[in-house]
Design an enzyme around this catalytic site. Structure first.
Site, PDB file in Angstrom:
ATOM      1  N   GLU A  83       7.482  35.602 -25.301  1.00 59.40           N
ATOM      2  CA  GLU A  83       6.826  36.753 -24.670  1.00 59.40           C
ATOM      3  C   GLU A  83       5.316  36.575 -24.726  1.00 59.40           C
ATOM      4  O   GLU A  83       4.788  36.067 -25.713  1.00 59.40           O
ATOM      5  CB  GLU A  83       7.241  38.023 -25.432  1.00 59.40           C
ATOM      6  N   ASP A  85       1.984  39.017 -24.015  1.00 60.45           N
ATOM      7  CA  ASP A  85       1.725  40.444 -23.788  1.00 60.45           C
ATOM      8  C   ASP A  85       0.273  40.814 -23.573  1.00 60.45           C
ATOM      9  O   ASP A  85      -0.589  40.409 -24.347  1.00 60.45           O
ATOM     10  CB  ASP A  85       2.106  41.248 -25.046  1.00 60.45           C
ATOM     11  N   GLU A  87      -1.183  44.631 -23.621  1.00 61.20           N
ATOM     12  CA  GLU A  87      -0.841  46.049 -23.775  1.00 61.20           C
ATOM     13  C   GLU A  87      -2.139  46.842 -23.874  1.00 61.20           C
ATOM     14  O   GLU A  87      -3.052  46.449 -24.596  1.00 61.20           O
ATOM     15  CB  GLU A  87       0.003  46.280 -25.036  1.00 61.20           C
ATOM     16  N   THR A 101      -3.174  42.044 -27.430  1.00 58.47           N
ATOM     17  CA  THR A 101      -2.479  40.862 -26.904  1.00 58.47           C
ATOM     18  C   THR A 101      -1.604  40.266 -27.989  1.00 58.47           C
ATOM     19  O   THR A 101      -1.892  40.394 -29.182  1.00 58.47           O
ATOM     20  CB  THR A 101      -3.473  39.775 -26.425  1.00 58.47           C
ATOM     21  N   ASN A 102      -0.519  39.615 -27.553  1.00 57.91           N
ATOM     22  CA  ASN A 102       0.365  38.968 -28.527  1.00 57.91           C
ATOM     23  C   ASN A 102       1.102  37.827 -27.836  1.00 57.91           C
ATOM     24  O   ASN A 102       1.249  37.826 -26.605  1.00 57.91           O
ATOM     25  CB  ASN A 102       1.363  39.985 -29.100  1.00 57.91           C
TER      26      ASN A 102
END
Ligand SMILES: *[C@@H]1O[C@H](CO)[C@@H](O)[C@H](O)[C@H]1NC(C)=O
Length: 273
Positions: A83, A85, A87, A101-102
């Protein structure tokens, strides 16, 4: 010059959640997601992709957006998922949004970096992009790199390389953690909350055709711009990234020594960024 994809939601995406709260508008050029006290909403790309560049423009929820999270991300299916990300954590009126963020690889995340923005993200549309190639992941805001996650697979750091991912956007309530650590709750009298998306662009390799080396845009149109496949930061990009990290970064897992008492994760030691 012909745009590889025209940012058409009707062609590339479908509403996948929210019982009518998500809407494709303006003949596919735009999309709105809304959130009220019974549900949020979301969309997903029709195809999944193995590597690509994904751009979207977003105008975030104005005024009091505390408790809400607006997202733009890539994710694979199933367990041990990958994933990537973006967000956007809402805030009380007048307080700044946080960009969270990830990166998850093979089910493991815990790689958060958070930023403030150098503009007001609710006033006008801005472009948020994810570049994902075999060597690195680059997060960009208005084409300025804010984060690079390198493929350090050779050093035992998992990197998403073989699970196709789909593109998603969503708007949901996360007032148990999102705003000021969960202290500020969603004020439902301000709802429904609406986030505006437009100009969704995909330059990617469709997972079904990647085996024969044919890369396509989201609908299967041939496209010529494959520069994302080798995209990296040049000197100017490294300067911009440094500027963002010095002035706008508010959290970096790589410097969270309290959280990682056994030592910071391997990828943090390997790359300057
Ligand atoms: C909201 O505003 C406060 C106060 O300015 C700030 O500390 C916080 O990082 C902002 N963002 C979130 C998501 O809480």
């Amino acid at each position: 010059m012909i745009e590889p994809s025209f940012g058409n939601f009707t062609k590339y995406a479908e509403i996948n959640w929210g019982d009518g709260r998500g809407k494709i508008i303006e003949a596919g050029r735009g999309l709105t997601l809304s959130l009220d006290n019974s549900s949020g909403s979301g969309f997903q790309s029709k195809n999944d992709f193995l590597f690509g560049r994904f751009d979207i423009q977003l105008k975030l929820i104005p005024n009091n957006s505390a408790g809400t999270v607006t997202t733009f991300f890539l994710a694979s299916q199933g367990s041990a998922h990958d994933e990537i990300d973006f967000e956007f954590l809402g805030n009380s009126s007048g307080e700044p949004y946080t960009v969270h963020t990830n990166v998850y690889a093979q089910g493991k995340g815990d790689r958060e970096q958070q930023f403030k923005l150098w503009f007001d993200p609710v006033a006008t549309f801005h472009t948020y992009s994810i570049v994902w190639n075999s060597q690195r992941i680059i997060f960009l805001v208005d084409n300025i790199p804010i984060r690079v996650f390198n493929n350090n697979g050779a050093f035992g750091v998992p990197f998403p390389t073989n699970q196709p991912m789909r593109v998603y956007g969503s708007l949901w309530n996360a007032d148990d953690w999102a705003t000021q650590g969960g202290q500020v709750k969603t004020n439902w009298t301000q709802g429904p909350f609406v986030a505006n998306y437009r100009n969704f662009k995909i330059n990617a390799c469709a997972s079904s055709s990647s085996s024969n080396g044919t890369c396509v845009s989201g609908s299967g149109d041939p496209f010529s711009n494959q520069s994302w496949q080798t995209q990296e930061l040049d000197a100017n990009g490294r300067n911009r990234l440094r500027w963002v990290h010095q002035k706008y970064m508010i959290y970096n897992y790589c410097t969270d020594f309290v959280r990682f008492p056994q030592g910071i994760p391997a990828e943090c030691k390997r790359s300057r960024f």
